[in-house]
Scaffold this active site. Structure first.
Site, mmCIF file in Angstrom:
data_model
loop_
_atom_site.group_PDB
_atom_site.id
_atom_site.type_symbol
_atom_site.label_atom_id
_atom_site.label_comp_id
_atom_site.label_asym_id
_atom_site.label_seq_id
_atom_site.Cartn_x
_atom_site.Cartn_y
_atom_site.Cartn_z
ATOM 1 N N HIS A 11 0.803 -1.230 0.000
ATOM 2 C CA HIS A 11 0.000 0.000 0.000
ATOM 3 C C HIS A 11 0.836 1.281 0.000
ATOM 4 C CE1 HIS A 11 0.102 -0.877 4.311
ATOM 5 N NE2 HIS A 11 -0.747 -1.849 4.173
ATOM 6 N N HIS A 71 -3.169 -10.310 14.916
ATOM 7 C CA HIS A 71 -3.468 -9.075 14.184
ATOM 8 C C HIS A 71 -4.410 -9.404 13.026
ATOM 9 C CE1 HIS A 71 -3.042 -5.316 12.210
ATOM 10 N NE2 HIS A 71 -1.913 -5.512 11.578
ATOM 11 N N GLU A 114 -5.118 -7.601 10.273
ATOM 12 C CA GLU A 114 -4.814 -7.154 8.907
ATOM 13 C C GLU A 114 -4.600 -8.377 8.003
ATOM 14 O OE1 GLU A 114 -1.816 -4.068 8.517
ATOM 15 O OE2 GLU A 114 -2.608 -3.530 6.548
ATOM 16 N N ASP A 141 -2.796 -9.399 5.644
ATOM 17 C CA ASP A 141 -1.541 -10.085 5.329
ATOM 18 C C ASP A 141 -1.266 -11.195 6.352
ATOM 19 O OD1 ASP A 141 -1.278 -7.858 7.022
ATOM 20 O OD2 ASP A 141 0.833 -7.556 6.558
ATOM 21 N N HIS A 183 -0.008 -2.888 15.234
ATOM 22 C CA HIS A 183 -0.210 -1.826 14.268
ATOM 23 C C HIS A 183 -1.663 -1.340 14.137
ATOM 24 C CE1 HIS A 183 -0.516 -1.507 9.591
ATOM 25 N NE2 HIS A 183 -0.309 -0.303 10.060
ATOM 26 N N ASP A 226 3.502 -7.612 13.749
ATOM 27 C CA ASP A 226 4.135 -6.573 12.911
ATOM 28 C C ASP A 226 5.386 -5.947 13.552
ATOM 29 O OD1 ASP A 226 2.587 -6.640 10.639
ATOM 30 O OD2 ASP A 226 1.223 -5.048 11.265
ATOM 31 N N TYR A 236 10.808 -0.183 7.534
ATOM 32 C CA TYR A 236 9.540 -0.742 8.009
ATOM 33 C C TYR A 236 8.969 0.131 9.142
ATOM 34 C CZ TYR A 236 6.304 -4.285 9.752
ATOM 35 O OH TYR A 236 5.181 -4.955 10.165
ATOM 36 N N HIS A 296 6.893 -10.449 9.697
ATOM 37 C CA HIS A 296 7.487 -10.126 8.393
ATOM 38 C C HIS A 296 9.004 -10.241 8.502
ATOM 39 C CE1 HIS A 296 3.794 -8.489 6.665
ATOM 40 N NE2 HIS A 296 3.626 -7.740 7.732
#
Ligand code: FEO
Length: 388
Positions: free
Chosen positions: A23, A77, A79, A81, A143, A162, A190, A221
């Site tokens: 994004h 989390h 989100e 991903d 996040h 994250d 990041y 990640h």
């Protein structure tokens, strides 16, 4: 490709070699979505992967156990991903309860409209899975409001999702297997592009994490920290505290070279004052790389000529990005050339004010082409405010 982190704890995630845009964040080294499988009396999957890497995760899990045997799926989390493969794995792991935060439950229900068996946890809660415990700490806004971390005290292992991540695709899984400079560069990028607005929340989370005995941090990640745990924690403290160096970033775009002349004159003043700097022409530099430089910079210069009563579109996009990420404790100077309207500098300053930057001097603008006298005036004004 499965990797054993600790005895009975495995990386079973997916590697996104081709990811270049997260994004708006230029991920030139790709990324990974790290899912972890813990095999104990209970079998636990911690987080999942982006939906298009589900097959890779499933194949990794199958190398270790039959996924039908999974008892718990921890969703640190919401989100996508990290939760994108949850509906698919839940179709196989039918008995698995979903362990998540209160906001995690709301978020997962809103995303997937599924009435799964949720086991909602909050800070201080602990779930025994046999020889180990899963301890939970809510970390809202690191996040998203739903974010939490999972800690396994018997293994000194932190699974913070994250936090402490980096966008790096690699066949290596650990920090001692990859160049330290590359790793820190990506960890900084990041932080700057994902975590920067949440410094206060990061500091609160670090206070709690400080009380834990941690020898491995396995984020969601990139690379797993096992050699440099204290170094990355120290960096997060510094970044979250908005500690900067005596360094400037000069961000600009130019139509006919006048604003560029001013940018380079500002550079001369920085050199004279022994302040390190980066020249970042928006025609060539990506905004996510510029923010990474700003992460450690005390001074920010932004220049744009006036175009159609506004700023150049490249500068506009950068300002929107900068305002969203809103670094604190920075000193900022606006500059630019103009033909008749001259609104660009005021527009840049408005953004500086909204972010709360220290603005030591009213924006500097010059008509058409700044020649020697104007550039001398420009340099004097910058020099005065840097030395005062
Ligand atoms: Fe990697 Fe906030 O998701």
């Amino acid at each position: 490709m499965v990797t054993e982190l600790k005895k009975g704890i495995y990386w079973v995630g997916g590697i996104d070699w081709d990811l270049r845009d997260f994004h708006g964040y230029l991920t030139q080294r790709g990324s990974t979505y790290n899912a972890y499988l813990i095999v104990d009396e209970k079998i636990v999957l911690v987080d999942t992967v982006k939906h298009y890497l589900y097959d890779e995760m499933l194949s990794n899990i199958r190398k270790i156990i039959d996924p039908e045997k999974i008892d718990y799926i921890v969703s640190n989390h919401v989100e996508m991903d990290h939760s994108g493969s949850l509906p698919m794995i839940k179709n196989i792991a039918k008995k698995a309860a979903i362990i998540t935060s209160p906001n995690g439950e709301k978020g997962l229900k809103a995303h997937y409209k599924e009435d799964w068996d949720f086991k909602v946890v909050k800070t201080g809660d602990s779930i025994s899975i046999g020889s180990r415990n899963l301890d939970f700490v809510l970390c809202p806004m690191v996040h998203w409001p739903d974010s939490m971390v999972t800690y396994i005290p018997e293994e000194k292992l932190l699974l913070p999702n994250d936090a402490f991540g980096q966008h790096i695709a690699s066949s290596q899984r650990f920090d001692d297997q990859l160049g330290f400079d590359v790793l820190m560069e990506e960890a900084a990028k990041y932080y700057a592009n994902i975590v920067l607005p949440f410094g206060e929340q990061v500091l609160k989370a670090l206070e709690i994490l400080n009380t834990l005995d941690i020898d491995m941090i396995a984020p969601s990640h990139g690379i797993i920290w096992r050699k440099n745990v204290p170094k990355i924690v120290e960096k997060y403290k510094k970044w979250a505290s908005n500690e900067t160096e005596k360094k400037a970033v000069i961000v600009y775009d130019s139509m006919w070279g006048s604003t560029k002349k001013m940018a380079y004159s500002a550079k001369d003043v920085l050199e004279e004052n022994s302040i390190s700097y980066r020249m970042m022409d928006l025609k060539h530099c990506h905004i996510s790389d510029i923010i990474t430089e700003i992460l450690s910079a005390k001074y920010i210069f932004v220049g744009s000529p006036t175009l159609n009563n506004g700023v150049l579109p490249t500068v506009g996009a950068f300002l929107v990005y900068l305002q969203g990420l809103a670094p604190k404790n920075r000193t900022a100077i606006a500059f630019g050339s103009y033909g008749w309207g001259g609104q660009s500098v005021g527009i840049i300053e408005d953004v500086f004010e909204k972010i709360g930057f220290n603005i030591p001097i009213k924006g500097l603008k010059y008509k058409y082409i700044p020649f020697e006298k104007e550039l001398g005036d420009f340099k004097d004004k910058i020099s005065n405010c840097l030395t005062s």
